[in-house]
Design an enzyme around this catalytic site. Structure first.
Site, PDB file in Angstrom:
ATOM      1  N   THR A 135      -4.313  14.980 -22.726  1.00 36.67           N
ATOM      2  CA  THR A 135      -4.132  14.008 -23.566  1.00 36.67           C
ATOM      3  C   THR A 135      -4.643  12.449 -23.056  1.00 36.67           C
ATOM      4  OG1 THR A 135      -1.781  13.079 -22.916  1.00 36.67           O
ATOM      5  CG2 THR A 135      -1.798  14.890 -24.433  1.00 36.67           C
ATOM      6  N   ASP A 136      -4.925  11.847 -24.103  1.00 35.61           N
ATOM      7  CA  ASP A 136      -5.313  10.483 -23.553  1.00 35.61           C
ATOM      8  C   ASP A 136      -3.710   9.960 -23.182  1.00 35.61           C
ATOM      9  OD1 ASP A 136      -6.500   8.037 -22.931  1.00 35.61           O
ATOM     10  OD2 ASP A 136      -7.299   7.965 -24.978  1.00 35.61           O
ATOM     11  N   TRP A 137      -3.874   8.795 -22.224  1.00 38.47           N
ATOM     12  CA  TRP A 137      -2.780   8.319 -21.958  1.00 38.47           C
ATOM     13  C   TRP A 137      -1.844   7.638 -23.050  1.00 38.47           C
ATOM     14  CZ3 TRP A 137      -5.311  10.679 -18.833  1.00 38.47           C
ATOM     15  CH2 TRP A 137      -5.197  10.781 -17.322  1.00 38.47           C
ATOM     16  N   GLY A 138      -0.666   8.482 -23.117  1.00 33.99           N
ATOM     17  CA  GLY A 138       0.134   8.005 -24.211  1.00 33.99           C
ATOM     18  C   GLY A 138      -0.201   8.412 -25.475  1.00 33.99           C
ATOM     19  N   ALA A 139      -0.800   9.386 -25.966  1.00 30.26           N
ATOM     20  CA  ALA A 139      -1.313  10.241 -27.264  1.00 30.26           C
ATOM     21  C   ALA A 139      -0.343  10.950 -27.769  1.00 30.26           C
ATOM     22  CB  ALA A 139      -2.683  10.699 -26.991  1.00 30.26           C
TER      23      ALA A 139
END
Length: 314
Positions: A228-232
């Site tokens: 995932t993108d960071w915090g997605a």
């Protein structure tokens, strides 16, 4: 590491733990089975490896590195060889700094002048972006460092990026937004794909089975792992069912999601086979990083700076 045998030795809780990272920049390790943590860092315009206190915005101290021309500048060269040179330089830098994966390239299309990350993306042309990105990925991975193509998909603005919904018809998706990703997956053997923050046609990319399984794996034959993108992450279990392997970053929120994965397996929402497949994808990355480690690599900052100047002149 024998991935299949290793997975058989893991407890349910340990398997779930491997589905998220160790804080900001590492996969998790497991001392009792000799599994090391593997570091990943931002790129591809220059290595951003933090030392000491970590954060995902890059506010804390990083190692001294070389700043290469941006993707937007390099794309203006229309030169695959330039991208190969960049991949070689960054691969050696990553090896010297014990970094197993570089987060890039970014191949999203430039559709709005207001997008704050346009400089990170190659072009508004999917053919050009795909050709240059594939050359970069092949060169970087030849040095034994994994690439992570991003942000999959239709992440073309920064306004409300965590909640925005990109509404795209099938023809436009296939002709503009997906071709560069498809090129990189099919021709470079990229080892990781990063899913985007936004929704695509009403479903968050981190929960989009059509995107992450049907298109990416079933149609294109991708055999790496999805991060995932960071915090997605929105719903971790739904995301895992859709095709997400690794949640980043780690920390308290990720540990809570690991517990949800355990519960989902226990109540039958997720099967053990689904969880095992995810863990195998992550541990295969770890295995490759260990086996491709180059202990002799040297980060020659002066030489790489001269290469960066040549790239800019090109």
């Amino acid at each position: 590491m024998d991935v299949e045998n290793t997975v058989r030795q893991l407890t349910l809780e340990e398997k779930a733990a491997f589905c998220s990272g160790y804080y900001y920049w590492h996969t998790k390790g497991l001392e009792r089975l000799g599994i090391p943590k593997i570091m990943m860092c931002d790129g591809p315009h220059g290595l951003r490896k933090q030392v000491g206190a970590e954060d995902h915005l890059g506010l804390n101290e990083s190692v001294q590195a070389v700043c290469f021309p941006s993707a937007s500048a390099l794309a203006a060269s229309f030169d695959r060889n330039v991208m190969e040179e960049l991949g070689t330089c960054l691969g050696k830098e990553c090896q010297a700094e014990h970094v197993g994966m570089l987060l890039g390239p970014g191949v999203n299309m430039k559709r709005s002048p207001l997008c704050g990350r346009n400089f990170e993306y190659f072009s508004e042309d999917p053919y050009l972006a795909g050709e240059l990105a594939a050359s970069y990925v092949k060169s970087l991975q030849k040095e034994g460092v994994a690439a992570c193509v991003k942000h999959f998909a239709c992440n073309n603005q920064e306004t409300d990026r965590m909640s925005g919904d990109s509404r795209v018809d099938e023809r436009t998706l296939r002709e503009i937004y997906l071709p560069a990703f498809e090129k990189v997956v099919k021709e470079s053997g990229v080892r990781a794909v990063m899913c985007a923050y936004n929704s695509l046609n009403g479903t968050f990319c981190a929960e989009n089975k059509n995107l992450l399984t049907k298109i990416l794996r079933d149609e294109w034959g991708f055999d790496g792992f999805v991060v995932t993108d960071w915090g997605a992450v929105k719903d971790r279990v739904t995301g895992m069912e859709a095709g997400v392997d690794l949640e980043m970053p780690g920390g308290d929120g990720a540990r809570a999601n690991d517990a949800k994965i355990v519960k989902a397996v226990q109540d039958g929402t997720l099967t053990m086979e689904q969880l095992d497949a995810v863990v195998k994808n992550v541990l295969t990355f770890v295995k490759n990083a260990v086996e491709n480690r180059d202990e002799t690599a040297v980060f020659d900052r002066e030489a790489d700076y001269r290469e960066a100047v040549k790239m800019a002149e090109n």
